[in-house]
Design an enzyme around this catalytic site. Structure first.
Site: not given
Ligand code: IPT
Length: 969
Positions: A97, A141-143, A202, A254, A285
């Protein structure tokens, strides 16, 4: 991947851009690009795909990829470390990313230097020889804060991730900056590692086709010509067909979810979908770990939730269901340093329970990923398989799937518990029928494997087995093995194959020959029988340490079989050199290998003195390790001994000094230089509770702590103030009236009572409020949730209508960074931050000596500082961190600065993180280091600072060299 000169690369880039812009559309590289994208021009190298797999320059590739975020590791030499570790484990790609916010503090301002030098990142990937899946968003996104949107984007009117004009102008600006850098590193030009480019992230709900279409158009115009991918999560739009569609859509997955508090609770398997018949099954992912929130259970538990057994069962299940493109999120997570973390999901550490820890240590998960990764890279027929029917295993609690390569008939069986979450131990026999799914002549079948009486295949608890059958293993005919193949290759004049099983489990390997070969058991206990009728050599053994068998067929190429336990197998490293593959056994890590003439130069790491064994061509006669000659013996393999690291002693942290600040709380503080907060309107979708608008972002303060001061002429009846604040999860705010502490709150709304006598009637009164901004939310559903206001959102005096006039002060300079090297996320608006106390030697007068633990009842901010000298042995990688120890009932939080870089946000009463890795490069491993800690005493009773110490996580002798990351004082 051939390196090209810069000049040539520039020229190719120029040509590429011109061709893309004129839209020549000569030849399609990929099968499709969506109906609405300009076709890329023809290039020297191709990235293509079909129903089965990705193809690079026409060759099928099993994509086994590891997620990495350079912006979570602010020390570029360590990018080499991580990418070498990926490559060494058999990953052939890394998915990256690119975080827009990390590069853009202000609209129109972009920085790609220093720790933001992605040109260097992609050069390193090329040097290491690992492909790159580029994922620059714009949304990731990616926290991370705002899911990667820059702070300045939170004040836009138009909905993000839509075709709104202001958002469009903004993302186009980002793409025009980042794309040309990525474009210079494309595989298609022969200049780089980038093979795929992801559009958006996403993007499934509240979608906008025109936006996807515009994104693709912009990216092509920017010179990107590799296929576009997209990662589908949920919602309707998969971007597989129709307007806005991409070349290679894939499904994120996930399966264990993210609750690390129950690390033994497994969820069942699911099958990844095939979105289009002309494209392979791709998971952009697949779960490689899990994130952990404030107050969570810690990453050791996440690593257990997604442990080696999970990897084996779930990743092999993906293989069993025909997936040929797997990327694992995360493989190295890193650190959400500064204010990079999104508040709802993570704290500073983004360790993620990954295969490689935040401090860059390898874990047993790395070993498992490596065993599987090596297989995907060594056994080529895996890139083209079809499901075939198979009879069930004899044990009906178990489940067997079969696939076959339609061209060469190689079979792949995956055996697992029927209920994949089962923890029972089962034994079974399986049928192997090499005719299934293939045409032509009668192939052998083995109705009950293993054949040797008294032996079986065992699944001890959570496990699965991927068995290869009917496979042309180098020059051998492997009928089947109940051991799993890790890797094999032609080394010198023989094949070498490394097979493994769990310790104590039976193994049976059958090779086919026209005539009986000679068999030499060199070590271990291996029985062998020759079946002349079938031409089968059957080897039987129990996996125990490492057994070696040399099989020499008459007039054929011999094969050395290495029959190992899974743990023993993980000690092997495969390197591909100009002289063919090399296997190295022993070291903690092998990073690189070069054969020149008769010399093999290896580099890597050892954690202790280690035996070295090298399996290489006979032409190789000398070996160096990290540049030093190794005295080797042996005429079959080369054996020697490697030194370990020298022990390290760390200094105790002493010599602390402390200084209180928060002058902003005092009535006489001069706030005239602060920004007046008087906006009557806002673009923000959330209307303000009171006027004026107080949202920190609206005044250009996007990250970290923010001060407010409100003046009012008191009427005398003011009883208190009700504040509403947006801090994000686990945040806090403190308030003072005329210098008197009113208290702190973590609630969205809180009324602070004014103590008797605190209000000065008819005179100027000052309310001071310090608000922590824990970061902006993600925008997962494209509903502008990242715009949720931060800072104060409303203020109302109790018992009075006296007007409040406001000023605000966040990080110095706001969007105009005074410290661009450390960037937009490093500091917020504390007095000490604005005045450089976080920097080495930046502290000035007014400090007093102290010792830790130190107890302090003064509310607000106090700083602690010390220095320490390190002189770590040269040639060693010693991951270090800073650890806090205190009674968790004390209400304070701290920002940890090391040499001016904010590498930890510690919340004593929330946790769970108490130990903060500091990457070398930031840490001076040979020199003076400055630790500065800003403590926020929340209740004016239980403040201060507990014990703070250095912690050593590991000690490795290494070839890795790390230079200091430079940043101005
Ligand atoms: C998926 C995101 O694409 C990724 O950025 C990251 O947030 C990851 O999850 C979780 O760590 S979103 C998830 C709901 C599948």
């Amino acid at each position: 991947m051939r390196p090209l000169s810069r000049a040539r690369r520039r020229l190719l880039l120029f040509v590429a851009v011109v061709l893309a812009v004129v839209g020549g559309g000569a030849v399609t590289l990929a099968a499709r690009n969506g109906p609405d994208t300009p076709q890329p021009a023809h290039k020297a190298h191709t990235v293509a795909y079909d129903h089965y797999s990705l193809k690079l320059d026409g060759d099928r590739v099993y994509l086994w990829s590891a997620e990495f975020h350079y912006w979570r590791l602010p020390s570029p030499d360590l990018w080499l470390d991580v990418l070498q570790k990926f490559k060494a484990a058999g990953y052939n790609a890394t998915s990256i990313y690119f975080d827009w916010a990390y590069h853009s503090p202000k609209q129109g301002v972009y920085d790609f230097t220093g720790v933001r030098d992605i040109d260097r990142l992609l050069d390193i990937a090329q040097q290491v020889g690992i492909y790159v899946i580029a994922r620059p968003g714009p949304y990731i996104n990616a926290e991370t804060d705002s899911g990667g949107f820059p702070g300045w984007l939170t004040t836009q009117k138009g909905r993000a991730r839509s075709s709104a004009p202001d958002y469009t102008a903004a993302y186009q600006e980002w793409l025009r900056h980042v794309d040309p850098i990525i474009a210079r590193h494309q595989f298609t030009d022969g200049t780089g590692p980038v093979i795929l480019y992801q559009i958006e992230n996403e993007y499934g709900t509240h979608t906008d086709k025109a936006y996807m279409k515009d994104l693709k158009q912009q990216v092509r115009a920017d010179g990107i010509d590799v296929p576009f991918t997209h990662n589908h999560c949920c919602g309707a739009s998969k971007w597989a067909t129709g307007g806005g569609s991409v070349d290679l859509p894939g499904q994120d997955s996930y399966p264990q979810k993210f609750n690390c508090s129950t690390p033994d609770r497994w969820n069942g398997l699911s099958t990844l979908p095939r979105f289009r018949d002309d494209a392979p099954i791709f998971t952009p992912e697949f779960q490689g770990g899990a994130y952990d929130p404030w107050g969570g259970s810690g990453y050791d538990k996440c690593r257990k939730l997604t442990g080696p057994d999970f990897e084996k069962v779930f990743y092999e299940n993906n293989i069993a269901t025909g997936v040929t493109m797997q990327n694992f999120y995360m493989t190295y997570g890193g650190t959400s340093w500064g204010w990079l973390a999104d508040p709802s999901h993570v704290y500073t550490s983004y360790d993620y329970g990954s295969a490689i820890k935040e401090d860059r240590e390898l874990t047993p998960k790395y070993d498992e990923a490596k065993r599987l990764g090596y297989l995907t890279q060594a056994v080529a027929p895996l890139t083209k398989t079809k499901s075939v029917s198979a009879d069930g295993p004899t044990n009906t609690d178990l489940h067997l799937t079969a696939r076959a390569n339609p061209d060469d008939g190689t079979h792949f069986y995956v055996l697992r518990h029927r209920d994949a979450t089962s923890t029972t131990t089962e034994t079974t026999h399986v049928p192997i029928d090499l005719n299934a799914g293939t045409q032509g002549g009668a192939k052998p079948s083995y109705p009950s494997v293993p054949q040797e009486p008294g032996t079986s295949i065992k699944l001890a608890g959570r496990d699965s087995k991927l068995l290869v059958a009917g496979y042309r293993l180098g020059s051998q005919d492997l009928r089947y093995s109940t051991s799993e193949i890790m890797t094999h290759g032609r080394i010198g004049d023989r094949d070498v194959a490394l097979l493994y099983g769990r310790r104590g489990e039976d193994g049976e390997t059958v090779l086919h020959y026209d005539a009986e070969p000679s068999v030499t058991v060199m070590s271990g206990k291996v029985r062998h029988v020759w079946n002349a009728g079938r031409g089968d050599l059957r080897l039987n053994y129990t996996h125990q340490g490492l057994a070696r068998v040399l099989v020499t067929p008459r007039g054929g190429v011999p094969v050395l079989l290495l029959l190992a336990t899974d743990q023993e197998a993980a000690r092997f490293w495969r390197q591909d050199t100009a002289a063919g593959p090399v296997l190295v056994r022993g070291p903690e890590l092998v990073r690189s290998s070069v054969v020149q003439g008769s010399a093999l130069a290896l580099t890597g790491d050892t954690s202790a003195p280690t035996d070295l064994e090298v399996f290489t061509a006979p032409s190789v006669r000398t070996v160096t390790w990290n540049g030093a000659p190794v005295r080797t013996a042996g005429n079959d393999t080369l054996t020697g001994r490697l030194a370990g690291p020298r022990p390290v002693t760390l200094p105790a942290l002493t010599g602390w000094k402390t200084r209180a600040e928060s002058p902003e709380a005092r009535p006489g503080f001069d706030d005239r230089a602060w920004t007046v907060a008087d906006h009557k309107t806002t673009n923000n979708p959330t209307p303000p509770a009171t006027s004026p608008v107080l949202y920190a972002d609206d005044y250009g303060f996007h990250h970290g702590d923010v001060w407010y001061r409100a003046h009012f002429t008191a009427k005398g009846r003011e009883a208190g103030i009700t504040l509403t604040a947006g801090t994000g999860k686990a945040g806090v705010y403190s308030a003072w009236l005329n210098g008197r502490f009113l208290g702190s709150s973590g609630d969205g709304r809180h009324t602070f009572a004014f103590p008797a006598g605190a209000v000065a009637k008819g005179r100027d009164n000052v309310l001071s409020v310090l608000v922590e901004d824990m970061g902006h939310n993600e925008d997962f559903d494209s509903t502008d949730t990242h715009k949720e206001p931060r800072g104060l959102t409303g203020a109302k005096l109790r018992g009075s209508t006296a007007p409040l006039t406001w000023r605000i002060q966040g990080s110095a300079g706001g969007e105009t960074l005074p410290d661009p090297a450390r960037g937009p996320f490093n500091t917020g608006g504390l007095f000490g931050e604005r005045n450089g106390w976080y920097l080495p030697g930046g502290t000035g007068a007014g400090w007093t000596a102290t010792t830790l633990p130190h107890r302090d009842k003064r509310p607000g901010i106090s700083w602690y500082e010390t220095t320490f000298d390190l002189s770590l042995p040269k040639g060693q990688d010693v991951p270090l961190g800073v650890t806090f120890t205190d009674d968790e009932s004390r209400h304070y939080r701290a920002l940890l600065f090391v040499n001016g870089w904010q590498l930890g946000r510690y919340v004593n009463d929330v946790g769970p993180q108490r130990s903060f890795p500091i990457p070398p490069g930031i840490l001076r491993t040979d020199g003076r280091n400055t630790l500065a800690i800003a403590v926020w005493n929340e209740d004016g009773r239980t403040g201060g600072l507990g014990q703070v110490g250095l912690r050593q996580y590991a000690d490795l002798a290494t070839s890795l060299r790390v230079s200091d990351v430079t940043a101005p004082r």
